[in-house]
Enzyme design. Structure first.
Site, PDB file in Angstrom:
ATOM      1  NE  ARG A  52      -2.883  -1.549  -0.602  1.00 48.99           N
ATOM      2  CZ  ARG A  52      -2.582  -2.790  -1.027  1.00 48.99           C
ATOM      3  NH1 ARG A  52      -2.419  -3.778  -0.189  1.00 48.99           N
ATOM      4  NH2 ARG A  52      -2.442  -3.036  -2.312  1.00 48.99           N
ATOM      5  CG  ASN A  83      -9.105   7.905   2.031  1.00 52.60           C
ATOM      6  OD1 ASN A  83      -9.884   6.978   2.213  1.00 52.60           O
ATOM      7  ND2 ASN A  83      -9.271   8.810   1.086  1.00 52.60           N
ATOM      8  CG  HIS A 100     -10.175   4.139   9.441  1.00 56.42           C
ATOM      9  ND1 HIS A 100     -11.007   3.852   8.393  1.00 56.42           N
ATOM     10  CD2 HIS A 100     -10.975   4.245  10.543  1.00 56.42           C
ATOM     11  CE1 HIS A 100     -12.259   3.774   8.835  1.00 56.42           C
ATOM     12  NE2 HIS A 100     -12.260   4.027  10.128  1.00 56.42           N
TER      13      HIS A 100
HETATM   14  N1  APR Z   1     -14.792   9.222  -6.763  1.00 53.53           N
HETATM   15  C1  APR Z   1     -15.671   9.209  -5.743  1.00 53.53           C
HETATM   16  N2  APR Z   1     -16.157   8.062  -5.207  1.00 53.53           N
HETATM   17  C2  APR Z   1     -15.726   6.900  -5.736  1.00 53.53           C
HETATM   18  C3  APR Z   1     -14.811   6.841  -6.817  1.00 53.53           C
HETATM   19  C4  APR Z   1     -14.333   8.078  -7.337  1.00 53.53           C
HETATM   20  N3  APR Z   1     -13.458   8.142  -8.341  1.00 53.53           N
HETATM   21  N4  APR Z   1     -14.580   5.537  -7.111  1.00 53.53           N
HETATM   22  C5  APR Z   1     -15.311   4.820  -6.240  1.00 53.53           C
HETATM   23  N5  APR Z   1     -16.004   5.625  -5.413  1.00 53.53           N
HETATM   24  C6  APR Z   1     -16.898   5.284  -4.288  1.00 53.53           C
HETATM   25  C7  APR Z   1     -17.604   3.946  -4.380  1.00 53.53           C
HETATM   26  O1  APR Z   1     -18.820   4.083  -5.104  1.00 53.53           O
HETATM   27  C8  APR Z   1     -17.838   3.630  -2.898  1.00 53.53           C
HETATM   28  O2  APR Z   1     -19.051   4.202  -2.429  1.00 53.53           O
HETATM   29  O3  APR Z   1     -16.069   5.190  -3.143  1.00 53.53           O
HETATM   30  C9  APR Z   1     -16.654   4.299  -2.211  1.00 53.53           C
HETATM   31  C10 APR Z   1     -15.567   3.354  -1.745  1.00 53.53           C
HETATM   32  O4  APR Z   1     -16.047   2.552  -0.703  1.00 53.53           O
HETATM   33  P1  APR Z   1     -15.082   1.549   0.078  1.00 53.53           P
HETATM   34  O5  APR Z   1     -14.242   0.811  -0.889  1.00 53.53           O
HETATM   35  O6  APR Z   1     -15.933   0.761   0.992  1.00 53.53           O
HETATM   36  O7  APR Z   1     -14.094   2.524   0.904  1.00 53.53           O
HETATM   37  P2  APR Z   1     -14.353   3.267   2.291  1.00 53.53           P
HETATM   38  O8  APR Z   1     -15.793   3.625   2.455  1.00 53.53           O
HETATM   39  O9  APR Z   1     -13.343   4.334   2.383  1.00 53.53           O
HETATM   40  O10 APR Z   1     -14.011   2.133   3.341  1.00 53.53           O
HETATM   41  C11 APR Z   1     -14.068   2.436   4.707  1.00 53.53           C
HETATM   42  O11 APR Z   1     -13.127   0.319   5.255  1.00 53.53           O
HETATM   43  O12 APR Z   1     -11.625  -1.388   4.788  1.00 53.53           O
HETATM   44  C12 APR Z   1     -11.862  -0.276   5.534  1.00 53.53           C
HETATM   45  O13 APR Z   1     -10.323   0.927   6.756  1.00 53.53           O
HETATM   46  C13 APR Z   1     -10.802   0.793   5.446  1.00 53.53           C
HETATM   47  O14 APR Z   1     -11.070   3.184   5.662  1.00 53.53           O
HETATM   48  C14 APR Z   1     -11.563   2.028   5.026  1.00 53.53           C
HETATM   49  C15 APR Z   1     -12.993   1.708   5.455  1.00 53.53           C
END
Ligand code: APR
Length: 231
Positions: A52, A83, A100
């Site tokens: 990462r 993030n 996090h």
């Molecule tokens: N711009 C905006 N949103 C986007 C984009 C983009 N280019 N690409 C994807 N997305 C959206 C997706 O539609 C989704 O709703 O970003 C979101 C990503 O969700 P996750 O992958 O679940 O990430 P996140 O919500 O940050 O996860 C939360 O989970 O695994 C843990 O600790 C990790 O901080 C993380 C937490």
């Protein structure tokens, strides 16, 4: 207050977690991101975060990150991010709270107050703190407390406008933060997918972060006197 998730950094080349092809399709959470995983196979955990970190060191902020930094000309912007990258800081945002943890920091396994900045991607078994104990990633793993959550609550409670960008809103307590807003506080959500918004009343901007932030800036600055920038 702007709550960001992995989607914020997707256009910088960093994978999200739960989209198709996301990180959790390549790894099992319980193998790499829990205290049990660290006890069972620290080498695998270190390798996961080293990868990462290597990706992060090749990444640059996108225009979504820089747009949020520019918003500071007009508003007191607090970024609360899930993030672990440092792209908000690289873009110039001055108030960033990491819920996090942070990929470019490591900490002692004996004294959690001993936190060190890394300027390279690799952390290995045998890398020790000044007390002689193994260093671990400065990351909040699943099953661990989220100490910065308690710093985030008053920021949300005092916010006049909430913005949520690129998070699936399924990981708590972070996803519950918006519920601390005062009733009637406008909430903008920038996400091209389908975040779990429940019954919350929001203005959805169904775009990627870069384009969505530009649209948000237009909406928020529309009624501002342009000569009235913050000093
Ligand atoms: N711009 C905006 N949103 C986007 C984009 C983009 N280019 N690409 C994807 N997305 C959206 C997706 O539609 C989704 O709703 O970003 C979101 C990503 O969700 P996750 O992958 O679940 O990430 P996140 O919500 O940050 O996860 C939360 O989970 O695994 C843990 O600790 C990790 O901080 C993380 C937490």
């Amino acid at each position: 207050m702007v709550l960001t998730g992995a989607g914020m950094s997707q256009e910088s080349g960093l994978r999200t977690f739960r989209d198709t092809g996301g990180t959790w399709e390549h790894y099992r959470v319980e193998d790499v991101a829990t205290p049990e995983a660290w006890r069972a196979d620290p080498e695998l955990v270190l390798r996961f975060y080293n990868e990462r970190r290597k990706d992060l060191m090749k990444a640059l902020p996108n225009s979504g990150h820089t747009g949020l930094a520019q918003l500071e000309k007009y508003f007191d912007v607090y970024i609360i991010t899930q993030n672990v990258d440092n792209l908000h800081e690289q873009a110039g945002s001055s108030q960033v709270l990491h819920l996090h943890g942070e990929l470019m920091k490591v900490r002692s396994t004996r004294d959690p107050e001993l936190i060190y900045e890394l300027d390279h991607w690799e952390l290995n078994l045998g890398d020790r703190c000044e007390l002689g104990s193994q260093l671990r990633p400065h990351i909040v793993w699943f099953g661990e407390a989220v100490p910065n959550f308690y710093l985030a609550i008053p920021i949300v409670e005092e916010a006049d406008i909430l913005v949520v960008i690129g998070t699936s809103m399924v990981v708590y307590p972070a996803a519950g933060l918006v519920d601390y807003a005062r009733p009637g506080t406008p909430v903008y959500v920038i996400d091209p997918g389908e975040p779990a918004l429940g019954s919350r009343k929001v203005t959805l901007i169904p775009k990627k972060a870069s384009e969505g932030v530009q649209q948000l800036i237009e909406i928020l600055t529309e009624n501002l006197d342009i000569n009235n920038e913050k000093s």
